[in-house]
Design an enzyme around this catalytic site. Sequence first.
Site, short mmCIF file in Angstrom:
data_model
loop_
_atom_site.label_atom_id
_atom_site.label_comp_id
_atom_site.label_asym_id
_atom_site.label_seq_id
_atom_site.Cartn_x
_atom_site.Cartn_y
_atom_site.Cartn_z
N TYR A 194 -2.55 -0.04 10.74
CA TYR A 194 -2.87 -1.20 9.05
C TYR A 194 -2.03 -0.39 8.42
O TYR A 194 -1.05 -2.09 7.58
CB TYR A 194 -3.76 0.04 8.63
CG TYR A 194 -4.21 -0.56 7.32
CD1 TYR A 194 -4.52 -2.02 6.83
CD2 TYR A 194 -4.15 0.39 6.48
CE1 TYR A 194 -4.21 -2.54 4.94
CE2 TYR A 194 -3.32 0.64 4.82
CZ TYR A 194 -4.12 -1.60 4.13
OH TYR A 194 -3.68 -1.15 2.99
N LYS A 246 1.59 -3.38 7.02
CA LYS A 246 2.05 -4.04 6.04
C LYS A 246 3.58 -3.29 5.60
O LYS A 246 4.31 -4.02 4.70
CB LYS A 246 1.49 -2.22 4.47
CG LYS A 246 -0.23 -2.94 3.95
CD LYS A 246 -0.21 -3.80 3.60
CE LYS A 246 -1.89 -4.52 3.17
NZ LYS A 246 -1.95 -5.89 2.64
N SER A 256 0.83 -1.19 0.14
CA SER A 256 -0.38 -0.10 -0.21
C SER A 256 1.23 1.23 -0.22
O SER A 256 2.01 1.61 0.82
CB SER A 256 -0.52 -0.07 1.10
OG SER A 256 -1.00 1.27 1.36
#
Length: 353
Positions: free
Chosen positions: A150, A154, A126
């Site tokens: 989050y 990643k 991402s």
Amino acid sequence: MKNKILVTGGAGYIGSHTCIALHEAGYDIVVYDNLSNSSREAIDRLSILIGQTVEFIEGDIRDSELLREVFASHKFFGVIHFAGLKAVGESVAKPLLYYNNNVSGTITLLEVMAEYNIKNIVFSSSATVYGDPESLPIDESSKRSCTNPYGQSKLTVEHILEDLAVSDDSWNLIALRYFNPVGAHPSGQIGEDPNDIPNNLMPYISQVAVGKLDKLSIFGNDYPTVDGTGVRDFIHVTDLAQGHVSALNYLNKQTRPNEGGTAKKNSVGFLPINLGTGKGTSVLELVSAFSDISGQSIPYQFAERRAGDIASCYASADKAKTLLGWQAELSIADMCRNTWRWQSMNPNGYNVS
């Protein structure tokens, strides 16, 4: 013989669109998904769209025994790894859930892959790994930092992949850093179907347009941008899906016959690649474009900036074009048109009962 790909999280938004692109490119697919944020209906529709029953295994990437059964019964060329939780707000409230699922789950998957000597993986990363960018456009050498669990999950997986590549040069690890995926399949049969209130802008706009939500809240109108609202690099999900096919094709080309006729492998190692359009669009510009395409008014109100939000974020996608021969083709109008077709045909998403 066709190359067979395991698609973890293949019933989800990006995964389902990528399954279509993989099928069209001649790959065989096996979908592995625990349906925690996706629907069996998506698999059924996917089967109709590609004209054959999709092999589907309901399972969690943390379930090493089930993964072993899957790898033992298939000869995979590689894995496209989408499976993961993705809501920023939820990650702040439940960080352990995100690290357990996104990080521990990936470690389990990689361990089982190593047991079966399957060492080609395309990871769903991402643009959140870049945090608040120091300069624009963002290229793959830009500094990485994260503002929420989050994004940190990643980035942690990226570090694991980097370390794995250093430890064993037979691994081929591509991390595709997505910018802002939107849109839907042109058929209107599959699209983004968030649980509860959407976390992302486009599904929120489309649910306002279809009358499911009253109005859109735009967080911040005092950013140093063209109209004061945040600017993002929106990419059509079908362009994104093609990016995964291009990444697999790239891995395929690393095996070439040498003069003696045997295969010679050129290790890719860890390879991060941005997938974006290279263009920024503001929130108000997207709202206006969607209203024009749908013919619906999109009531909105301005709200305070959200913590962790940044003013502008858009990609340099030169590396994807040079290495993979890939570039985004579809416009903001295409993104809005396909989203509106999906939303108007499926006002309640995959919930057809």
